[in-house]
Design an enzyme around this catalytic site. Structure first.
Site, mmCIF file in Angstrom:
data_model
loop_
_atom_site.group_PDB
_atom_site.id
_atom_site.type_symbol
_atom_site.label_atom_id
_atom_site.label_comp_id
_atom_site.label_asym_id
_atom_site.label_seq_id
_atom_site.Cartn_x
_atom_site.Cartn_y
_atom_site.Cartn_z
ATOM 1 N N LYS A 41 -41.463 102.730 -46.484
ATOM 2 C CA LYS A 41 -42.837 102.953 -46.016
ATOM 3 C C LYS A 41 -43.176 104.428 -46.151
ATOM 4 C CE LYS A 41 -45.155 104.134 -42.267
ATOM 5 N NZ LYS A 41 -46.332 104.692 -42.911
ATOM 6 N N GLU A 93 -49.187 106.917 -44.720
ATOM 7 C CA GLU A 93 -50.404 106.248 -45.214
ATOM 8 C C GLU A 93 -51.300 107.249 -45.950
ATOM 9 O OE1 GLU A 93 -50.609 107.392 -42.122
ATOM 10 O OE2 GLU A 93 -52.651 108.148 -42.003
ATOM 11 N N GLU A 130 -34.060 112.770 -40.144
ATOM 12 C CA GLU A 130 -34.375 114.155 -40.531
ATOM 13 C C GLU A 130 -35.683 114.511 -39.853
ATOM 14 O OE1 GLU A 130 -32.397 116.019 -42.118
ATOM 15 O OE2 GLU A 130 -30.990 114.492 -42.793
ATOM 16 N N GLY A 180 -39.605 110.211 -34.521
ATOM 17 C CA GLY A 180 -38.192 109.889 -34.757
ATOM 18 C C GLY A 180 -37.526 109.370 -33.489
ATOM 19 N N GLY A 212 -39.447 112.614 -40.486
ATOM 20 C CA GLY A 212 -40.757 112.803 -39.872
ATOM 21 C C GLY A 212 -40.633 113.689 -38.649
#
Ligand code: NDP
Length: 510
Positions: free
Chosen positions: A193, A196, A268, A251, A246
């Site tokens: 993913k 967006e 990460e 996270g 992210g």
């Protein structure tokens, strides 16, 4: 500082004409348009429509997970030889190179980053696919012939299974390339993913993988928002591992979501990385690196050198030089090859950057340069130095993720290490000194996954990357990058005389 000049419409139109605006998700080896609902991505510099991608949802994520599960449980990919898998990865590197210009334009137009920089990232991504291909063929377990003459021990490395790969918007093709080729090299199958805001290059990559012979279902790409697509990817029991890049906040939430099904994790996360400049440093080199570290990718970079810690006796001179260098940084249109800093990813994000700077100013910091957006059209932020920062200010520890650098001073090397470690993050750090003791002692004292000595942001697939503390869990790249996507299976083999457990010792067979 001059206001950035936006390129004329014809050049933008010719860049946009190079690729289809409408993209589909890639699920089970074919284009998938989901429910038909779309997310439109407008260029943050020009405001022009760049791409449309499906707004996927839970059902799409579940369809992709099912495809990846089938491809893992019954498909050829995990059963192929390492040599065959490496062949696909090598061909993928070649077609990434072939389509490098297109991929760079996709990344650049969607994000605002300079196209010349995006081109470098695509070349770096292809290089990582080649490195993963090399590792695929060297992955191996262990054997123990030291357990006595009646026993042998083996440790096999098997692919962990289905991996959910979730990536952020700042380096889309590069970051997916720090995960996907290694997972595939191990024999895993994946659901990816992208953010967006930046999904086009990842969708293009899925087509490239199809072209190079990756079996259907081995890599699926689902587009959409985190809570709608990312969340089911973290909770579904058919998923065995999450590889996430992210923010620390998301996270953490993703990690909590995985707890019910106990998945393997690679995280990460964010950073607030110190560049420590000692009085004996090569100042010209340090100023150049600090300028680069502060403004590269408009500071939208986990590795940004966003905290400069400079020894008090040279601080005034250093800040003056840094301001002079900052003034010369070319902020502008991403399609212009001279541009060093492009647009900020979104209007919301630009407002957040401005709020961070305003709060610092309100708390007593000073701004030798920058602090404001550059023009009303297009989302451009001036390179900004926030000086006289006190460690108690928010800007000393918050990840701003913009072209904004905070400057603090220190007296002794021990102070510098204390200041460097005074955030919750621990991704990277650099030290600038001509003295070997200072360089080594600072490097050993800072809690960070990467330390650069008299250099900044060098990276190569051979060296692991990742963070201490709230900057993440695990490492990417490096020689164990494929092994990270495996489970260890211990084999005990008995090859000698038997004993019967239920019989008295004297009666046991020989
Ligand atoms: P976010 O944490 O906002 O998003 C990262 C990804 O997670 C996106 O694809 C996002 O989807 C998705 N997501 C959001 N909510 C959920 C959820 N509930 N479950 C699962 N996935 C979810 O980060 P950004 O995209 O804003 O990227 C910037 C951050 O990334 C910075 O903090 C930066 O430091 C960090 N980063 C770290 C790197 C490292 O290697 N350490 C490298 C690069 C960036 P969507 O946004 O589409 O809704």
């Amino acid at each position: 500082m001059n206001a950035p000049v936006l390129l004329q419409a014809p050049r933008l139109q010719s860049a946009l004409a190079r690729f289809p605006r409408d993209r589909a998700m890639w699920i089970d080896g074919r284009d998938d348009r989901g429910t038909g609902e779309r997310i439109e991505r407008f260029s943050p510099a020009h405001g022009a429509l760049v791409t449309r991608a499906p707004r996927g949802g839970r059902a799409d994520a579940e369809r992709a997970i099912a495809a990846a599960r089938r491809a893992f449980d019954d498909g050829p990919w995990p059963r192929m030889t390492a040599s065959e898998r490496a062949g696909v990865l090598l061909k993928t590197a070649d077609v990434i190179d072939r389509d490098g210009d297109l991929l760079a334009h996709l990344d650049s137009l969607e994000s605002g980053k300079p196209v010349a920089q995006a081109r470098g990232e695509i070349e770096g991504a292809a290089d990582i696919w080649r490195y993963a291909a090399a590792l695929a063929r060297t992955l191996h377990g262990e054997s123990y012939a030291s357990l006595g003459s009646a026993r042998l021990g083996f440790v096999l490395r098997e692919p962990v299974g289905v991996v959910s790969i979730i990536t952020p918007w700042n380096f889309p093709l590069l970051i997916v390339s720090q995960k996907l080729p290694f997972a595939l090299a191990a024999g895993c199958t994946c659901v990816v993913k992208p953010s967006e805001m930046r999904s086009a290059s990842t969708l293009h990559l899925a087509h490239l993988l199809d072209e190079t012979g990756l079996p259907k279902g081995a890599c699926n790409v689902v587009t959409g928002y985190g809570p709608e697509v990312g969340a089911p990817m973290t909770t579904d029991p058919r998923v065995d591992m999450i590889s996430f890049t992210g923010s620390t906040a998301v996270g953490r939430a993703a990690m909590a979501a995985t707890s019910a099904t106990l998945k393997k994790l690679s995280m990460e996360l964010g950073g607030k990385n110190p560049q420590i400049v000692s009085a004996d440093a090569d100042l010209e080199a340090a100023v150049d690196a600090c300028t680069f570290g502060a403004y590269f990718n408009a500071g939208e970079c986990c590795n940004a050198g966003s905290r400069i810690l400079v020894q008090r006796e040279i601080a005034k001179d250093f800040v003056a030089r840094l301001a002079e260098a900052s003034r010369q940084v070319i902020v502008g249109d991403r399609l212009d090859l001279e541009t060093k800093v492009g647009a900020i990813i979104s209007a919301d994000h630009l407002s957040k950057i401005e709020q961070h700077v305003a709060a610092a100013k309100g708390a007593g910091a000073t701004l030798p340069i920058g602090g404001e957006r550059l023009i009303s059209e297009g989302l451009f932020m001036a390179p900004t130095i926030v000086d006289n920062v006190d460690p108690s200010m928010q800007i000393a520890s918050d990840e701003v993720f913009g072209p904004v650098v905070s400057v603090m001073t220190f007296e002794t090397i021990d102070d510098a290490i204390r200041l460097a470690n005074a955030t919750a993050y621990g991704l990277s750090a650099s030290v600038w000194s001509r003295d070997i003791d200072t360089a080594v002692n600072v490097g050993r004292g800072v809690r960070a996954g990467t330390v650069w000595v008299n250099t900044f942001m060098d990276g190569t697939p051979e060296l692991p990357f990742g963070g201490y503390s709230q900057s993440g869990l695990g490492r990417e790249l490096g020689h164990s990058a494929v092994a990270d996507y495996t489970e260890e299976k211990t084999f005990h083999v008995h090859n000698g005389p038997r004993t019967n457990w239920w019989l008295p010792r004297a009666a046991t067979r020989n």
